[in-house]
Design a protein around this motif. Structure first.
Motif, PDB file in Angstrom:
ATOM      1  N   ALA A 165      46.644  45.820  12.844  1.00 35.05           N
ATOM      2  CA  ALA A 165      47.768  46.638  12.403  1.00 35.05           C
ATOM      3  C   ALA A 165      47.442  47.381  11.108  1.00 35.05           C
ATOM      4  N   VAL A 166      46.896  46.668  10.131  1.00 33.27           N
ATOM      5  CA  VAL A 166      46.621  47.279   8.827  1.00 33.27           C
ATOM      6  C   VAL A 166      45.555  48.366   8.944  1.00 33.27           C
ATOM      7  N   PHE A 167      44.468  48.073   9.627  1.00 35.11           N
ATOM      8  CA  PHE A 167      43.389  49.063   9.718  1.00 35.11           C
ATOM      9  C   PHE A 167      43.764  50.224  10.641  1.00 35.11           C
ATOM     10  N   ALA A 168      44.576  49.988  11.664  1.00 30.52           N
ATOM     11  CA  ALA A 168      45.004  51.081  12.534  1.00 30.52           C
ATOM     12  C   ALA A 168      45.918  52.049  11.785  1.00 30.52           C
ATOM     13  N   VAL A 169      46.809  51.519  10.947  1.00 28.77           N
ATOM     14  CA  VAL A 169      47.707  52.376  10.169  1.00 28.77           C
ATOM     15  C   VAL A 169      46.921  53.217   9.169  1.00 28.77           C
ATOM     16  N   THR A 170      45.783  52.695   8.709  1.00 32.51           N
ATOM     17  CA  THR A 170      44.978  53.436   7.729  1.00 32.51           C
ATOM     18  C   THR A 170      44.447  54.747   8.292  1.00 32.51           C
ATOM     19  N   ILE A 171      44.233  54.814   9.591  1.00 30.11           N
ATOM     20  CA  ILE A 171      43.643  56.018  10.197  1.00 30.11           C
ATOM     21  C   ILE A 171      44.522  57.253   9.979  1.00 30.11           C
ATOM     22  N   PRO A 172      45.829  57.204  10.323  1.00 28.64           N
ATOM     23  CA  PRO A 172      46.651  58.381  10.012  1.00 28.64           C
ATOM     24  C   PRO A 172      46.887  58.567   8.520  1.00 28.64           C
ATOM     25  N   LEU A 173      46.932  57.480   7.751  1.00 28.19           N
ATOM     26  CA  LEU A 173      47.122  57.605   6.307  1.00 28.19           C
ATOM     27  C   LEU A 173      45.980  58.383   5.666  1.00 28.19           C
ATOM     28  N   ALA A 174      44.763  58.169   6.166  1.00 31.07           N
ATOM     29  CA  ALA A 174      43.606  58.855   5.593  1.00 31.07           C
ATOM     30  C   ALA A 174      43.696  60.362   5.783  1.00 31.07           C
ATOM     31  N   GLN A 175      44.392  60.800   6.818  1.00 30.26           N
ATOM     32  CA  GLN A 175      44.545  62.236   7.026  1.00 30.26           C
ATOM     33  C   GLN A 175      45.398  62.875   5.935  1.00 30.26           C
ATOM     34  N   VAL A 176      46.248  62.058   5.312  1.00 29.50           N
ATOM     35  CA  VAL A 176      47.146  62.557   4.267  1.00 29.50           C
ATOM     36  C   VAL A 176      46.616  62.241   2.876  1.00 29.50           C
ATOM     37  N   LEU A 177      46.135  61.009   2.692  1.00 26.60           N
ATOM     38  CA  LEU A 177      45.742  60.545   1.363  1.00 26.60           C
ATOM     39  C   LEU A 177      44.251  60.629   1.099  1.00 26.60           C
ATOM     40  N   GLY A 178      43.457  60.912   2.109  1.00 23.95           N
ATOM     41  CA  GLY A 178      42.018  60.942   1.916  1.00 23.95           C
ATOM     42  C   GLY A 178      41.452  59.560   1.666  1.00 23.95           C
ATOM     43  N   GLY A 179      40.449  59.486   0.807  1.00 26.66           N
ATOM     44  CA  GLY A 179      39.809  58.205   0.532  1.00 26.66           C
ATOM     45  C   GLY A 179      40.735  57.189  -0.097  1.00 26.66           C
ATOM     46  N   ALA A 180      41.806  57.655  -0.770  1.00 27.88           N
ATOM     47  CA  ALA A 180      42.753  56.731  -1.401  1.00 27.88           C
ATOM     48  C   ALA A 180      43.474  55.858  -0.388  1.00 27.88           C
ATOM     49  N   ALA A 181      43.460  56.241   0.890  1.00 27.45           N
ATOM     50  CA  ALA A 181      44.124  55.438   1.919  1.00 27.45           C
ATOM     51  C   ALA A 181      43.497  54.054   2.050  1.00 27.45           C
ATOM     52  N   ALA A 182      42.264  53.899   1.567  1.00 26.86           N
ATOM     53  CA  ALA A 182      41.600  52.588   1.655  1.00 26.86           C
ATOM     54  C   ALA A 182      42.352  51.522   0.866  1.00 26.86           C
ATOM     55  N   TRP A 183      43.139  51.941  -0.128  1.00 29.91           N
ATOM     56  CA  TRP A 183      43.921  50.959  -0.891  1.00 29.91           C
ATOM     57  C   TRP A 183      44.959  50.271  -0.020  1.00 29.91           C
ATOM     58  N   TRP A 184      45.309  50.881   1.102  1.00 27.35           N
ATOM     59  CA  TRP A 184      46.262  50.264   2.018  1.00 27.35           C
ATOM     60  C   TRP A 184      45.719  48.950   2.568  1.00 27.35           C
ATOM     61  N   TRP A 185      44.410  48.786   2.555  1.00 29.66           N
ATOM     62  CA  TRP A 185      43.825  47.554   3.082  1.00 29.66           C
ATOM     63  C   TRP A 185      44.256  46.322   2.290  1.00 29.66           C
ATOM     64  N   VAL A 186      44.704  46.531   1.057  1.00 28.51           N
ATOM     65  CA  VAL A 186      45.205  45.407   0.255  1.00 28.51           C
ATOM     66  C   VAL A 186      46.404  44.760   0.947  1.00 28.51           C
ATOM     67  N   ALA A 187      47.140  45.558   1.741  1.00 26.70           N
ATOM     68  CA  ALA A 187      48.294  45.017   2.459  1.00 26.70           C
ATOM     69  C   ALA A 187      47.900  43.962   3.476  1.00 26.70           C
ATOM     70  N   LEU A 188      46.618  43.861   3.781  1.00 25.98           N
ATOM     71  CA  LEU A 188      46.166  42.885   4.770  1.00 25.98           C
ATOM     72  C   LEU A 188      46.437  41.453   4.300  1.00 25.98           C
ATOM     73  N   LEU A 189      46.334  41.216   3.000  1.00 24.72           N
ATOM     74  CA  LEU A 189      46.524  39.856   2.492  1.00 24.72           C
ATOM     75  C   LEU A 189      47.935  39.334   2.744  1.00 24.72           C
ATOM     76  N   PRO A 190      49.003  40.031   2.290  1.00 24.28           N
ATOM     77  CA  PRO A 190      50.342  39.508   2.606  1.00 24.28           C
ATOM     78  C   PRO A 190      50.656  39.523   4.092  1.00 24.28           C
ATOM     79  N   ALA A 191      50.111  40.501   4.828  1.00 18.97           N
ATOM     80  CA  ALA A 191      50.359  40.541   6.271  1.00 18.97           C
ATOM     81  C   ALA A 191      49.802  39.304   6.955  1.00 18.97           C
TER      82      ALA A 191
END
Length: 210
Positions: A165-191
């Motif tokens: 779920a976390v890594f799949a959501v990162t794919i569309p986020l990267a289209q908007v945020l660019g490389g900064a979308a990688a910070w979304w991976w931090v959400a993997l811990l609470p998930a």
């Protein structure tokens, strides 16, 4: 579900997977190097340059270690494998062996959206393959010594769902945020914590009391 004929025991398949994961982790280290013969200033610059490589290595090491643990957990109670289990396992091994490539992209071009997309897609595909393997084995109790709802499979499935779920959501986020979308991976811990807790509560409710 169609009952495929067992084709043997899982030990060799698990051993092959162990070897593939070990080689993949080893390949990650190849990008960590400092050229010889540098003066003090060049040495410090080289160390700074290697920090992104080190960060990418740490990230991929933990990703691969997690998938290796889940693979071992999925096969813990498996006593026989069939052709579909073998094919899914081999697909997962191929994706695990591929991970050093997107890791190199993240270490050299972390600011590029394409690097984040390729890395996220690789991890999503690997997680989805392992999740499909867990679901398949859960639906084929004749391959295992445990009935459907095996705690090992439930915990692995919860862990894999969080990762996918976390890594799949990162794919569309990267289209908007660019490389900064990688910070979304931090959400993997609470998930992982939330889904893991839910899986453990489900396991506790299904266990016989007494």
């Amino acid at each position: 579900m169609w009952k495929a004929a067992p084709e043997g025991e899982p030990e060799r398949l698990v051993a092959l997977a162990d070897g593939v994961f070990a080689i993949a982790v080893t390949l990650l280290v190849l990008d960590l190097s400092v050229p010889p013969g540098l003066d003090d200033e060049q040495y410090r610059d080289a160390l700074r340059d290697v920090l992104p490589n080190l960060g990418a290595y740490v990230l991929s090491f933990f990703v691969l270690a997690q998938f290796w643990r889940d693979h071992r957990r999925i096969f813990r109670r498996v006593r026989h494998v069939d052709s579909q289990v073998v094919r899914l396992s081999l697909l997962g091994m191929g994706l695990a062996a591929l991970l050093p490539f997107p890791t190199a992209l993240m270490s050299e071009y972390p600011q590029e959206a394409v690097s984040v997309v390729v890395y996220s897609a690789a991890v999503t595909a690997l997680g989805a393959t392992h999740l499909a393997l867990a679901v398949l084995l859960n639906r084929r109790p004749w391959l295992r010594e445990a009935p459907a709802g095996d705690p090992d499979l439930l915990l692995s499935a919860a862990d894999l769902i969080a990762t996918v779920a976390v890594f799949a959501v990162t794919i569309p986020l990267a289209q908007v945020l660019g490389g900064a979308a990688a910070w979304w991976w931090v959400a993997l811990l609470p998930a992982k914590v939330v889904l893991g807790a839910r899986a453990r509560r489900r396991i506790a409710r299904t266990r016989p009391k007494g």
